[in-house]
Each structure stands twice: as structure tokens, then as C-alpha cells.
Design a protein around this motif. Structure first.
Motif, PDB file in Angstrom:
ATOM      1  N   UNK A 333       0.827  -1.212   0.000  1.00 13.85           N
ATOM      2  CA  UNK A 333       0.000   0.000   0.000  1.00 13.85           C
ATOM      3  C   UNK A 333       0.861   1.262   0.000  1.00 13.85           C
ATOM      4  N   UNK A 336       1.614   1.458  -3.774  1.00 12.76           N
ATOM      5  CA  UNK A 336       0.557   1.479  -4.798  1.00 12.76           C
ATOM      6  C   UNK A 336      -0.697   2.245  -4.382  1.00 12.76           C
ATOM      7  N   UNK A 337      -0.817   2.540  -3.117  1.00 13.49           N
ATOM      8  CA  UNK A 337      -1.956   3.315  -2.604  1.00 13.49           C
ATOM      9  C   UNK A 337      -3.312   2.714  -3.063  1.00 13.49           C
ATOM     10  N   UNK A 338      -4.212   3.580  -3.554  1.00 15.90           N
ATOM     11  CA  UNK A 338      -5.557   3.104  -3.886  1.00 15.90           C
ATOM     12  C   UNK A 338      -5.561   1.988  -4.923  1.00 15.90           C
ATOM     13  N   UNK A 339      -4.518   1.908  -5.737  1.00 11.94           N
ATOM     14  CA  UNK A 339      -4.537   0.898  -6.797  1.00 11.94           C
ATOM     15  C   UNK A 339      -3.905  -0.430  -6.370  1.00 11.94           C
ATOM     16  N   UNK A 341      -3.391  -4.039  -5.514  1.00  9.98           N
ATOM     17  CA  UNK A 341      -4.155  -5.264  -5.772  1.00  9.98           C
ATOM     18  C   UNK A 341      -3.458  -6.444  -5.089  1.00  9.98           C
ATOM     19  N   UNK A 344       0.016  -7.282  -6.078  1.00 14.28           N
ATOM     20  CA  UNK A 344       1.018  -6.361  -5.532  1.00 14.28           C
ATOM     21  C   UNK A 344       1.446  -6.805  -4.130  1.00 14.28           C
TER      22      UNK A 344
ATOM     23  N   UNK B  63     -10.095   6.144   2.528  1.00 17.55           N
ATOM     24  CA  UNK B  63      -9.819   4.716   2.778  1.00 17.55           C
ATOM     25  C   UNK B  63      -9.947   4.478   4.272  1.00 17.55           C
ATOM     26  N   UNK B  96     -10.658  -2.049 -10.768  1.00 15.96           N
ATOM     27  CA  UNK B  96      -9.893  -2.471  -9.584  1.00 15.96           C
ATOM     28  C   UNK B  96      -8.766  -1.500  -9.270  1.00 15.96           C
ATOM     29  N   UNK B  97      -8.081  -1.053 -10.316  1.00 14.62           N
ATOM     30  CA  UNK B  97      -6.903  -0.194 -10.110  1.00 14.62           C
ATOM     31  C   UNK B  97      -7.292   1.169  -9.542  1.00 14.62           C
ATOM     32  N   UNK B 121      -6.830 -11.410 -10.877  1.00 15.82           N
ATOM     33  CA  UNK B 121      -7.586 -10.514  -9.995  1.00 15.82           C
ATOM     34  C   UNK B 121      -9.072 -10.464 -10.351  1.00 15.82           C
ATOM     35  N   UNK B 350      -3.119   4.371 -10.990  1.00 12.70           N
ATOM     36  CA  UNK B 350      -2.877   4.531  -9.551  1.00 12.70           C
ATOM     37  C   UNK B 350      -2.056   5.774  -9.244  1.00 12.70           C
ATOM     38  N   UNK B 354      -3.246   9.127  -7.269  1.00 11.30           N
ATOM     39  CA  UNK B 354      -2.516   9.577  -6.077  1.00 11.30           C
ATOM     40  C   UNK B 354      -2.061  11.027  -6.245  1.00 11.30           C
ATOM     41  N   UNK B 359      -3.838   9.705  -0.857  1.00  4.99           N
ATOM     42  CA  UNK B 359      -4.491   8.897   0.178  1.00  4.99           C
ATOM     43  C   UNK B 359      -4.350   9.527   1.557  1.00  4.99           C
TER      44      UNK B 359
END
Lengths: 360, 360
Positions: A333, A336-339, A341, A344, B63, B96-97, B121, B350, B354, B359
Motif C-alpha cells: 500500500x 501502490x496506494x488506492x490501486x 491489488x 502487488x 480509505x 480495480x486499479x 484478480x 494509480x 494519487x 491517500x
């Protein structure tokens, strides 16, 4: 070299004793000496958090160049059907990335080429069948064939993961029930997740009284399990006590209740792991967890069987698996933060493990 | 933590008010208070550009570690046939991303293993059938089976994307028409693109009067839609007004007309997004857009349903999706130049998100 391993083992014993000591020193737990086994029993209270990093370090085996293939663990995932192929892959590849030597997947014939395609590292058996694909009169013979084939392998496995992407086809679930009965007779530990929990919730006897069974329910799966077994609703005011009762009611299986903190109970103690993970809730993270727990249960069991550790290996395995999963999720996280998966997070398992428990 | 979420929500409300205020302050718009809902109505003029970055920030949810799997959005793409497999993958993986928790694809049996193979995924359902593969007398029963299966899932989805890589097989399109009717009865939003627009242009009633439908035509698809619905040619001198008329004629669906600037109308207002994207026009970018719009429509609808935002969620979703797509395309182009492909843009979703909406 030998001396250095001796040192590592002494450190492991010390750390596990610290864990048990932890139980002792808090008024919420007391120790029961059952024969040669010291067991901790929860009698209520908030001090449930374990020194999870120490436990993870303690049960991760030293890497020993004298060992041969298989000695660091052979895991099998029972899951993967026409609809779901990602989940068994996530569980199986996670087991390898943590350090297991071999990772098998037993899935349906449709699912096998796809799962094989995700990675050449996995051994994928196209074995299971779904009802839509077979005739009524074939069912008995196919069921027997599936069981014979799995049996050839059963005793080689150090832990099974039952359920990722299994689906809910009745015939397939019947075959998997048989596999679980055989695993139980062979004393092979089982981590049960996803559709495996659907199966177990409908037939609790499959795991009842089997101390090597681990259930890893998420919020909805836990709710169904509580409804079915305790015949009541989830009580969040007294969550740990209810979890303890649930694990006790299923005869001492270990339950890892996933949530903001993970709570773990074997019906005798409750412990929590709250190391910060990630706020992303993308599908598939539970599969990493089930694969991880399987590896750590196998390793903890090895230590216990050699008398090097005196604790319930399924509790230790859950604590270590939860810890690593959370650490890897937080590392992924961060990048890749919000993305973020599931793939990752899997890519961060090795780095996270090295940060907690360096090889050198 | 709670306080911080409160702050975020206040910021969201403020920003959405700013957007509506924008409408107010320009002589081209006025506000109509319809009961509890403030709606903006365009009366002509050039000031259509929105503060797209602020809108994107406002509807991206914080989040929250207390949430569980699924709460950040469950998207389903209906598309993917023997010929086309990339498009549904692009739409589903983009969802998803951006931050959805689960992304499903409902496609034909031929397409499923290929789409599964692109990524573990996605949850890929091999369900739809094309005429070449079935007999005339099977059509009714297969059609019913498809619908029953999709219905099992329908109410779990926060938004559908209809059309990427769907193809034009008449039997398959009939099944998809039925799926759309069911989605509509269940109040599930739909983003319609590609061959889904071919279907809708030939049968406008499928979406007419459904405010949760979003159409995302490119230049040719828009031309066909204008010809069919307004019975005239595209008028570029008064493009926004014609777009408004078109959306009004289809009973208030939202239309995102893709072009050098994207124009968006729900029949009551027209807004534009002109943030610089990329000069590359490689196939597949529309699929990223449809997946992105689906996620943002779902998030905006959640805010509206909780009374936290007072605007048309499909308009907000289109603005946010268009903005992110353009930003990601520009970031990818910066790096890859002439060789920029759709997968490169997806890899930049992503990072772009960001940059716009960090985030922390």
C-alpha cells in the motif's frame, strides 16, 4: 554451522516461552499444565495482543543448506473451478513465496490450464469435476477416482488449504468432504477458507473435534458460522469471548476471525494481531492469508513435534500468517496506494518477511 | 480517525457546493430546486468547463480500515466474446486499479479462459453464448439460464459496464437486453459503451427514462445515436445544445460524448472536461473510461444516497472518470510517447489518482 543452528533453536524456544510467559503475566490468562503441554486459557480481558513479530521469527525455520527439496514444506490447495481461478493461485503462490518448497493445486479440469498459465511454479492437478460436466451414473466412479488420486499424495502434504475458488457445486463439495475426511484420518492440518467455510458451516462435523483444522472466516462467513453453531447473532461487545465459545463448540478447532484486528482462538485462548496492514479491501487478500497460515502451521507443527516449542501449532501458524499478510499489505500500500491489488501484496511477501526475519 | 473522516466529508460537501455554485455564478446556468434536490440547467453559453479535479477528489471515498471487502465497490462488465477479449479486461482491471474491491466479467465461454489468463484478480463467468455455438431449439432454455445466473449476482453489483468486446451476435445481444431490463428493475446503474451502444441505438427503450444509465459514445457512435434519436445530423456549431437535447430525448440518461474535450449531459446541464490527455488514439482507451466511470458513479451514488452530496451521481461519475482517464493518458504518454498503449495507461491509473487525490 551446527552451533549456529543450536543458537537459533535456543532463541526460538526462548521466544515461544516469552509468548507463554506473556499469557502468565497478564491477569487475563492462566496456564494449565496438561501432561507435558502447557496450555493457556483465557478468562476474559483486553490484553489479547501478542508479540506477533517474535512469534513469526520463532517459527520461521533457519535456511539450512543440508536440507533437501520438500523439507521446508509441501502445501496443497483444494480449489479452483470453472468460475474461479485467481483465488487458488493466490493461495498456492503465496505459500511458495513465503518459503514452502512445493505448492500443489487440485482443481477442476476447466480451471487447470488457466491456473497453470498464471505460473509455472505451481503443480496443478486437473482432477475435480462439477455436476454440469458429468452424468449421474458416473458420479460414484468419478468420486472414487478423485479420492484415490488425492490419496496418493495426501501423506506427503504438510498442510492443505481447502476452499479458495472452490465454488458451490454440490457434487464437487461432496468430493471435497471426502478429501477432508481422509486428510483428517492422516492427521494432515487443514486451513479452511472461502467456499470451504460454506461447506463446513453446513456440515460442522467435518472439522468438529479436529485440532489441526483452522477456519479463517471474514465478517460474513463468521456471521454464518456463529448463527449456525451458537444459534445466535454476532456479539461485538464481547467478541473475543464469543469467538472462544465458537472454537470450543467446534471441539477446539482454531478460528482466525479476520477484521480490522484479527482475533484467533482455539477454544482455550484468544489472541489478537493488530499490526497495521492496509485499508484496501480488494478481493484475494484472504487467499494470501490462507496460503500463509498453511505454511506457518506446517512449520510450527514441525517445531512442536520435535519438542522445540510447547504451544498449539495452529494458533502460532495463524498469528504468524496474519502478521506477515498485514506487513506485506502495508508495504504494498505504501507504494501502490488506492490501486493496490492482491498481486502487488504477493510481490511484497518476500521483502516483508526479510524485514521481519532476515535470513542472515 | 472519525474526526478526520468528518473533515473529509465536510470537504466533500464544500467542494460539491462549489461545483453547484459555479453553475450559479455563471450567467449560462441557473439552479432549480426540485424538492430537496438542487439541479443545474444549462441555458446556453461557452462556460461549460468544470473544476474536474475537485469533483474527482470529492467523490473518491476516504480509505477506512474499518470497512470490509466489497464496501468500496463491486463492478461487473458484461462483454467479451470469441473475437474480443481485451476490451472487457481493460474495463474490469481499470475498476480495480481505481479502488473497487471486486470486478467481475460476464462473457462467452470461449472468451473466459483468455480473460482469466490476463489477470487472476478478475472473477470471470463463462456464461454468455453466441448463435454459432447453439441450436435453435436450445435458445429459450439457454437464455433463461443466463438470466438466472446473472440475477443471482445482480443486486450485489454497484454498477454494470455493458458492451466492451460484446460483439454483435443477435442471440447474445438479446440476452444482454434482458440483463439490462433486470438491472433496471433492480436500480443498478449501467455504463454503456462499444457494442452496448450498437444495441441501445437500435433499441433506445432499453435505457429511455432510466436516470442511472450512462452512454459513452465516441464520434461514430454519437453520430449514429443523433441520427436515430434526433433524426438529424451532428451539429458541431451548437454541439452542447444538441447533446443536451439528445440526453433529454432519451429521458434524462447521462451521455458522455468523447472527443478532444469530453462533453457530458443529463438533459438538464452540459459540462465539459478538457484536461489534457494524450494524442495517441490506440484502441482500448474507451474501455478504461467505461470502467472508471462505473466506479465513480457507484461512489457518487453512495454519497448522494447518504445525503452527503446533492447532485446527479451519473454526471459526477462521468466527470471524475473522464478526468482520471485523461490524467493517466498524459502520464503514460509522457513516458512512452508514440508507443503508448492501453496497458501503459492502466499502469498509470494509480499514480495519477494519487497525484490528484493523495491517500494520506
Amino acid at each position: 554451522m551446527q552451533q549456529s543452528f543450536g543458537g537459533i533453536i535456543r532463541r526460538q524456544q526462548h521466544l515461544i516461552r516469552c509468548l507463554l510467559g506473556d499469557y502468565c503475566n497478564k491477569d487475563t490468562f492462566f496456564l494449565v499444565n496438561k501432561g507435558t503441554r502447557m496450555q493457556s486459557v483465557m478468562i476474559g480481558g483486553p490484553h489479547l495482543e501478542v508479540d506477533a513479530l517474535s512469534i513469526l521469527r520463532s517459527i520461521s525455520p533457519p535456511l539450512d543448506p543440508t536440507k533437501h527439496k520438500g523439507q521446508a514444506g509441501k502445501i496443497a490447495v483444494i480449489g479452483g473451478c470453472r468460475e474461479y481461478t485467481g483465488a487458488p493461485y493466490f493461495a498456492a503462490i503465496s505459500a511458495l513465496k513465503i518459503g514452502a518448497d512445493l505448492s500443489h493445486v487440485f482443481c477442476t479440469k476447466d480451471a487447470a490450464p488457466v491456473i497453470k498459465g498464471y505460473s509455472p511454479e505451481l503443480i496443478v492437478h486437473p482432477l475435480l469435476e462439477e455436476s454440469y460436466n458429468i452424468r449421474e451414473e458416473e458420479k460414484t466412479s468419478i468420486s472414487k477416482k478423485v479420492l484415490d488420486e488425492v490419496d496418493k499424495w495426501m501423506e506427503r502434504f504438510d498442510c492443505l488449504v481447502i476452499g479458495p475458488g472452490l465454488g458451490r457445486d454440490p457434487f464437487l463439495l461432496d468430493c471435497v468432504s471426502d478429501i477432508m475426511r481422509h486428510a483428517r484420518r492422516s492427521n494432515v492440518p487443514m486451513v479452511i477458507d472461502g467456499d470451504g467455510l460454506f461447506l463446513v458451516t453446513n456440515c460442522v462435523d467435518l472439522v468438529k473435534g479436529y485440532p489441526l483444522a483452522v477456519l479463517t472466516p471474514n465478517v460474513n462467513e463468521y456471521k454464518r458460522l456463529v448463527n449456525k453453531v451458537l444459534n445466535c447473532e454476532v456479539n461485538d461487545q464481547d467478541g473475543p469471548q464469543q469467538l472462544l465459545s465458537l472454537a470450543k463448540s467446534i471441539g477446539g478447532v482454531t478460528i482466525l476471525r479476520k477484521g480490522q484486528s484479527d482475533y484467533i482462538s482455539d477454544g482455550e485462548a484468544v489472541r489478537s494481531v493488530s499490526i497495521y496492514g492496509s485499508p484496501r479491501r480488494c478481493g484475494g487478500q484472504g487467499d494470501i492469508l490462507s496460503g500463509s497460515v498453511a505454511v506457518y502451521v506446517a512449520w510450527a507443527r514441525e517445531l512442536v513435534s520435535k519438542g522445540k516449542v510447547d504451544a498449539n501449532p495452529t494458533m502460532l501458524g495463524c498469528i504468524a500468517g496474519s502478521t506477515l499478510m498485514r506487513k506485506a499489505a502495508s508495504v504494498a500500500f505504501e507504494d501502490k496506494k488506492r490501486s493496490t491489488l492482491t498481486t502487488d501484496i504477493i510481490e511484497c511477501l518476500g521483502r516483508s518477511l526479510e524485514a521481519i526475519c532476515p535470513v542472515g
